[in-house]
Design a protein around this motif. Structure first.
Motif, PDB file in Angstrom:
ATOM      1  N   ALA A  19      83.048 -15.534  34.865  1.00 60.58           N
ATOM      2  CA  ALA A  19      83.466 -14.136  35.003  1.00 60.58           C
ATOM      3  C   ALA A  19      82.843 -13.448  36.205  1.00 60.58           C
ATOM      4  CB  ALA A  19      83.121 -13.369  33.729  1.00 60.58           C
ATOM      5  N   LYS A  20      81.614 -13.852  36.570  1.00 65.05           N
ATOM      6  CA  LYS A  20      80.903 -13.165  37.650  1.00 65.05           C
ATOM      7  C   LYS A  20      81.083 -13.813  39.019  1.00 65.05           C
ATOM      8  CE  LYS A  20      77.339 -11.238  34.616  1.00 65.05           C
ATOM      9  NZ  LYS A  20      75.880 -11.124  34.330  1.00 65.05           N
TER      10      LYS A  20
ATOM     11  N   ASP B  31      85.535  -5.260  34.862  1.00 70.85           N
ATOM     12  CA  ASP B  31      84.354  -6.072  35.183  1.00 70.85           C
ATOM     13  C   ASP B  31      84.551  -7.544  34.803  1.00 70.85           C
ATOM     14  OD1 ASP B  31      84.433  -5.751  32.487  1.00 70.85           O
ATOM     15  OD2 ASP B  31      82.373  -5.049  32.267  1.00 70.85           O
TER      16      ASP B  31
ATOM     17  N   SER C  78      85.049  -8.924  32.049  1.00 70.00           N
ATOM     18  CA  SER C  78      84.237  -9.314  30.888  1.00 70.00           C
ATOM     19  C   SER C  78      85.078  -9.888  29.747  1.00 70.00           C
ATOM     20  CB  SER C  78      83.442  -8.104  30.380  1.00 70.00           C
ATOM     21  OG  SER C  78      84.312  -7.039  30.036  1.00 70.00           O
TER      22      SER C  78
END
Length: 290
Positions: free
Chosen positions: A72-73, A196, A198
């Motif tokens: 995800a990041k 974001d 997430s």
């Protein structure tokens, strides 16, 4: 003598009738078969070439290639849907099988239909070599359409695991099945969405296996694409068809989809109607030829 002559005439008439019926039956069968040609057949000179299908997974246009995100990041191509929702892919895989090329006059040249061990391939965005699917022994000629199945047909699956063991083992390595009982994942899209990133999404398109209360529902998708500039196959040469796979259509096709808790995790064709329509009607197109 008169009776003998009469007998001979009757015998000749019977032979003529049987022979004529045989010729008519052969002609009828031949006419039907002429519209469905296997590679190397139906071409008097038996001259053949190779057709290479190139699957270009892109965002909106060729050149905008998709970079996968590890998590995800991490970095990955960020796609923004018509509904202004951002998402990125972690996994992009799908199965191609039962490829056919259609000549200008409507004859269909099939490549190993019903035999995934020889006629199917898994396209994996993470492995560039898998994007090229070579189809050998195509009769020389001009072709105006290409057809294929996204996934493996229900009929092939019903032939059993031993029949397709080589390809099924490969699909196991790629995470493209749910073990034999529940069949193939014809398509596997996974990634992250939201401001974001997430939240995670999964679209695993597979058959709905029959139960006591319901029939099976095939999850494979038939794709037929016109070739605008006409593909010319020449003896001993390789002709390439670049097929654009526009991942923007995943959420922003005929149906404008917003990912949420209700549709972020799909594991069969059930509940996938909106996604299937977007995939079938616009995600795949012939971009250009070489």
């Amino acid at each position: 003598f008169h009776n003998k002559l009469k007998f001979n005439k009757m015998r000749n008439l019977k032979f003529f009738a049987v022979a004529t019926a045989g010729i008519l039956a052969f002609s009828s069968c031949k006419k039907e078969d002429d519209n469905n040609v296997n590679p190397g057949e139906g071409n008097p000179s038996n001259e053949k070439g190779i057709v290479s299908l190139h699957f270009d997974n892109v965002y909106k246009k060729v050149g905008n290639s998709i970079k996968l995100a590890n998590d995800a990041k991490s970095e990955g191509t960020i796609l923004t849907s018509t509904n202004n929702q951002q998402h990125k892919f972690q996994t992009l895989k799908y199965i191609i099988s039962d490829v056919s090329l259609i000549t200008k006059d409507g004859k269909e040249v099939q490549y190993n239909h019903g035999n995934p061990n020889k006629g199917a391939q898994i396209i994996n965005q993470a492995e560039s070599a898998s994007h090229h699917f070579n189809i050998p022994d195509i009769p020389v000629g001009e072709y105006s359409k290409v057809k294929f199945l996204l996934g493996i047909s229900e009929e092939v699956f019903k032939k059993g695991e031993n029949f397709q063991k080589e390809f099924f083992d490969k699909s196991t390595q790629e995470g493209m099945n749910w073990k034999w009982k529940n069949g193939y994942r014809h398509l596997r899209f996974e990634g992250f969405y939201g401001t974001d990133f997430s939240s995670a999404f999964k679209l695993h398109l597979g058959d709905k296996v029959a139960s006591e209360n319901a029939n099976s529902i095939p999850g494979s998708i038939a794709i037929e694409l016109p070739i605008k500039d006409i593909l010319k196959v020449q003896k001993g040469q390789t002709s390439a068809i670049h097929i654009k796979v526009d991942l923007d259509k995943y959420l922003s096709g005929v149906n404008k989809i917003t990912l949420s808790k209700t549709n972020e995790d799909i594991h069969s064709v059930v509940g996938a109607d909106e996604f299937v329509k977007n995939i079938k009607e616009g995600m795949f197109s012939v971009d250009h030829l070489h």
